[in-house]
Design a protein around this motif. Structure first.
Motif, mmCIF file in Angstrom:
data_model
loop_
_atom_site.group_PDB
_atom_site.id
_atom_site.type_symbol
_atom_site.label_atom_id
_atom_site.label_comp_id
_atom_site.label_asym_id
_atom_site.label_seq_id
_atom_site.Cartn_x
_atom_site.Cartn_y
_atom_site.Cartn_z
ATOM 1 N N GLN A 19 -25.680 -27.508 59.331
ATOM 2 C CA GLN A 19 -27.012 -27.938 59.539
ATOM 3 C C GLN A 19 -27.063 -29.511 60.050
ATOM 4 O O GLN A 19 -27.851 -29.999 60.943
ATOM 5 N N ALA A 20 -26.328 -30.279 59.149
ATOM 6 C CA ALA A 20 -26.276 -31.949 59.339
ATOM 7 C C ALA A 20 -25.696 -31.923 60.720
ATOM 8 O O ALA A 20 -26.052 -32.787 61.614
ATOM 9 N N ALA A 21 -24.561 -31.448 60.973
ATOM 10 C CA ALA A 21 -23.586 -31.671 62.313
ATOM 11 C C ALA A 21 -24.591 -31.151 63.587
ATOM 12 O O ALA A 21 -24.555 -31.807 64.449
ATOM 13 N N GLN A 22 -25.581 -29.964 63.238
ATOM 14 C CA GLN A 22 -26.419 -29.761 64.431
ATOM 15 C C GLN A 22 -27.236 -30.867 64.544
ATOM 16 O O GLN A 22 -27.609 -31.208 65.797
ATOM 17 N N LEU A 23 -27.962 -31.266 63.604
ATOM 18 C CA LEU A 23 -29.074 -32.308 63.761
ATOM 19 C C LEU A 23 -28.424 -33.549 64.213
ATOM 20 O O LEU A 23 -28.851 -34.321 65.349
ATOM 21 N N PHE A 24 -27.170 -34.156 63.798
ATOM 22 C CA PHE A 24 -26.712 -35.168 64.300
ATOM 23 C C PHE A 24 -26.165 -34.961 65.915
ATOM 24 O O PHE A 24 -26.353 -36.058 66.505
ATOM 25 N N ALA A 25 -25.808 -33.878 66.191
ATOM 26 C CA ALA A 25 -25.418 -33.533 67.692
ATOM 27 C C ALA A 25 -26.606 -33.795 68.299
ATOM 28 O O ALA A 25 -26.324 -34.079 69.783
ATOM 29 N N ARG A 26 -27.653 -33.293 68.028
ATOM 30 C CA ARG A 26 -28.859 -33.032 69.013
ATOM 31 C C ARG A 26 -29.561 -34.192 69.071
ATOM 32 O O ARG A 26 -30.130 -34.752 70.086
ATOM 33 N N SER A 27 -29.756 -35.164 67.762
ATOM 34 C CA SER A 27 -30.681 -36.126 67.791
ATOM 35 C C SER A 27 -30.097 -37.449 67.550
ATOM 36 O O SER A 27 -30.321 -38.621 67.919
ATOM 37 N N GLY A 28 -28.612 -37.410 67.177
ATOM 38 C CA GLY A 28 -27.980 -38.479 66.936
ATOM 39 C C GLY A 28 -27.735 -39.105 65.554
ATOM 40 O O GLY A 28 -28.912 -38.786 64.871
ATOM 41 N N TYR A 29 -26.948 -39.550 65.080
ATOM 42 C CA TYR A 29 -26.787 -39.875 63.606
ATOM 43 C C TYR A 29 -27.824 -40.781 63.124
ATOM 44 O O TYR A 29 -28.331 -40.768 62.161
ATOM 45 N N PRO A 30 -28.074 -41.977 64.023
ATOM 46 C CA PRO A 30 -29.231 -42.967 63.534
ATOM 47 C C PRO A 30 -30.542 -42.381 63.205
ATOM 48 O O PRO A 30 -30.993 -42.737 62.597
ATOM 49 N N ALA A 31 -30.632 -41.529 64.236
ATOM 50 C CA ALA A 31 -32.018 -40.971 64.291
ATOM 51 C C ALA A 31 -32.204 -39.934 63.324
ATOM 52 O O ALA A 31 -33.483 -39.494 63.255
ATOM 53 N N THR A 32 -31.428 -39.506 62.700
ATOM 54 C CA THR A 32 -31.392 -38.267 61.787
ATOM 55 C C THR A 32 -31.700 -38.652 60.168
ATOM 56 O O THR A 32 -30.675 -39.590 59.808
ATOM 57 N N SER A 33 -32.688 -38.264 59.582
ATOM 58 C CA SER A 33 -32.587 -38.734 58.259
ATOM 59 C C SER A 33 -32.380 -37.561 57.359
ATOM 60 O O SER A 33 -32.190 -36.345 57.536
ATOM 61 N N TYR A 99 -12.700 -25.808 69.361
ATOM 62 C CA TYR A 99 -13.933 -26.196 69.780
ATOM 63 C C TYR A 99 -15.215 -25.376 69.880
ATOM 64 O O TYR A 99 -16.283 -25.789 69.673
ATOM 65 N N ALA A 100 -14.707 -24.120 70.296
ATOM 66 C CA ALA A 100 -16.070 -23.117 70.657
ATOM 67 C C ALA A 100 -16.627 -22.853 69.472
ATOM 68 O O ALA A 100 -17.993 -22.493 69.617
ATOM 69 N N GLY A 101 -16.064 -22.572 68.191
ATOM 70 C CA GLY A 101 -16.791 -22.673 67.140
ATOM 71 C C GLY A 101 -17.040 -23.657 66.217
ATOM 72 O O GLY A 101 -17.691 -23.751 65.092
ATOM 73 N N ALA A 102 -17.038 -24.939 66.799
ATOM 74 C CA ALA A 102 -17.273 -25.984 65.966
ATOM 75 C C ALA A 102 -18.084 -27.155 67.226
ATOM 76 O O ALA A 102 -17.491 -28.543 67.109
ATOM 77 N N GLN A 103 -18.810 -26.703 68.299
ATOM 78 C CA GLN A 103 -19.096 -27.718 68.993
ATOM 79 C C GLN A 103 -19.985 -28.804 68.487
ATOM 80 O O GLN A 103 -19.858 -29.972 69.070
ATOM 81 N N ARG A 107 -19.074 -32.919 68.388
ATOM 82 C CA ARG A 107 -19.708 -33.783 69.347
ATOM 83 C C ARG A 107 -19.842 -34.896 68.197
ATOM 84 O O ARG A 107 -20.108 -36.113 68.614
ATOM 85 N N VAL A 108 -19.939 -34.649 67.070
ATOM 86 C CA VAL A 108 -20.340 -35.614 65.861
ATOM 87 C C VAL A 108 -19.032 -36.398 65.929
ATOM 88 O O VAL A 108 -19.018 -37.655 65.769
ATOM 89 N N LEU A 109 -17.943 -35.717 65.858
ATOM 90 C CA LEU A 109 -16.500 -36.681 65.794
ATOM 91 C C LEU A 109 -16.437 -37.421 66.973
ATOM 92 O O LEU A 109 -15.869 -38.643 67.007
ATOM 93 N N THR A 110 -16.871 -36.950 68.393
ATOM 94 C CA THR A 110 -16.657 -37.675 69.312
ATOM 95 C C THR A 110 -17.744 -39.128 69.361
ATOM 96 O O THR A 110 -17.340 -40.117 69.874
ATOM 97 N N ASP A 111 -18.855 -38.614 68.882
ATOM 98 C CA ASP A 111 -19.988 -39.568 69.239
ATOM 99 C C ASP A 111 -20.353 -40.543 68.186
ATOM 100 O O ASP A 111 -20.887 -41.675 68.292
ATOM 101 N N ASP A 112 -20.370 -40.239 66.957
ATOM 102 C CA ASP A 112 -20.790 -40.733 65.765
ATOM 103 C C ASP A 112 -19.943 -41.653 64.672
ATOM 104 O O ASP A 112 -19.999 -42.048 63.624
#
Length: 222
Positions: A19-33, A99-103, A107-112
């Motif tokens: 759930q955290a990965a999904q939120l970080f991927a969608r909204s970005g780590y800094p914007a997720t509480s 990757y298909a099962g852990a998109q 994305r978190v690994l790449t961006d955050d």
């Protein structure tokens, strides 16, 4: 005597990470509480802190878990007895499947990862470098002059670019699923555009990818 963990403890941790990965991927780590993570998991904030002490520990766990799976994949294939071409094809197939099962995690690994403290970031990046180095060795083995090949890493990064970019345009319910696209990537990378054939399209997992020549005998172009 300290109370032991419940049987569902590890399952709950995995749910929280997903759930955290999904939120970080969608909204970005800094914007997720942490409040948002707790709400997404159906937990109180106090319960969430029972599993992860802070948001940084969530990010570390997501990134380390994902990159460790990739590193284990590379180590397993390097220890195999496949030919050089089979090994690179299996690398491509398995990395696409992972990757298909852990998109979200990817994305978190790449961006955050840049938001981690230096020691944590370097530990994750070292694992990532192991993955790239393993792919580069597989690429170099197929080129004249191996193993001292100055183009091995640039070619590897081009290959990763092809794989990573795929997830921005592929439709989840499109004609080609990840199992079908992986051998296309391998054929294009290894044989050029003329080697690519339309695979037989299924929506189930397939065995490890075959060469373009092997598939030509058993499939029809679409």
């Amino acid at each position: 005597m300290p109370r032991g963990r419940s049987a569902s403890y590890d399952d709950q941790r995995e749910l929280i990470l997903a759930q955290a990965a999904q939120l970080f991927a969608r909204s970005g780590y800094p914007a997720t509480s942490m409040n948002q993570v707790a709400e997404a998991c159906g937990l109180s904030k106090a319960t969430l802190y029972h599993y992860y002490k802070d948001k940084s520990s969530l990010l570390i766990s997501i990134a380390e878990t994902h990159v460790s799976k990739l590193a284990a994949l590379v180590a397993e294939e390097e220890a195999s007895t496949h030919t050089d071409e089979q090994r690179l094809r299996r690398f491509i197939y398995r990395i696409v499947e992972e990757y298909a099962g852990a998109q979200d995690a990817h994305r978190v690994l790449t961006d955050d990862v840049r938001f981690l403290e230096e020691a944590d970031r370097e530990r994750v990046l070292d694992k990532e470098r192991e993955v790239v180095a393993g792919f580069a060795r597989a690429v170099s083995a197929l080129r004249p002059g191996a193993p001292s090949d100055d183009l091995a890493k640039p070619l590897t990064m081009l290959l990763f670019g092809m794989i990573n970019w795929m997830f921005t345009w592929m439709k989840p319910n499109g004609r080609l699923d990840h199992a079908a696209i992986a051998p296309i990537v391998a054929d294009l990378f290894l044989g050029g555009i003329g080697a690519v054939k339309m695979p037989e399209v299924t929506k189930t997992k397939t065995a490890a990818p075959r060469s373009a020549q092997a598939r030509k005998a058993t499939t029809k172009s679409g």
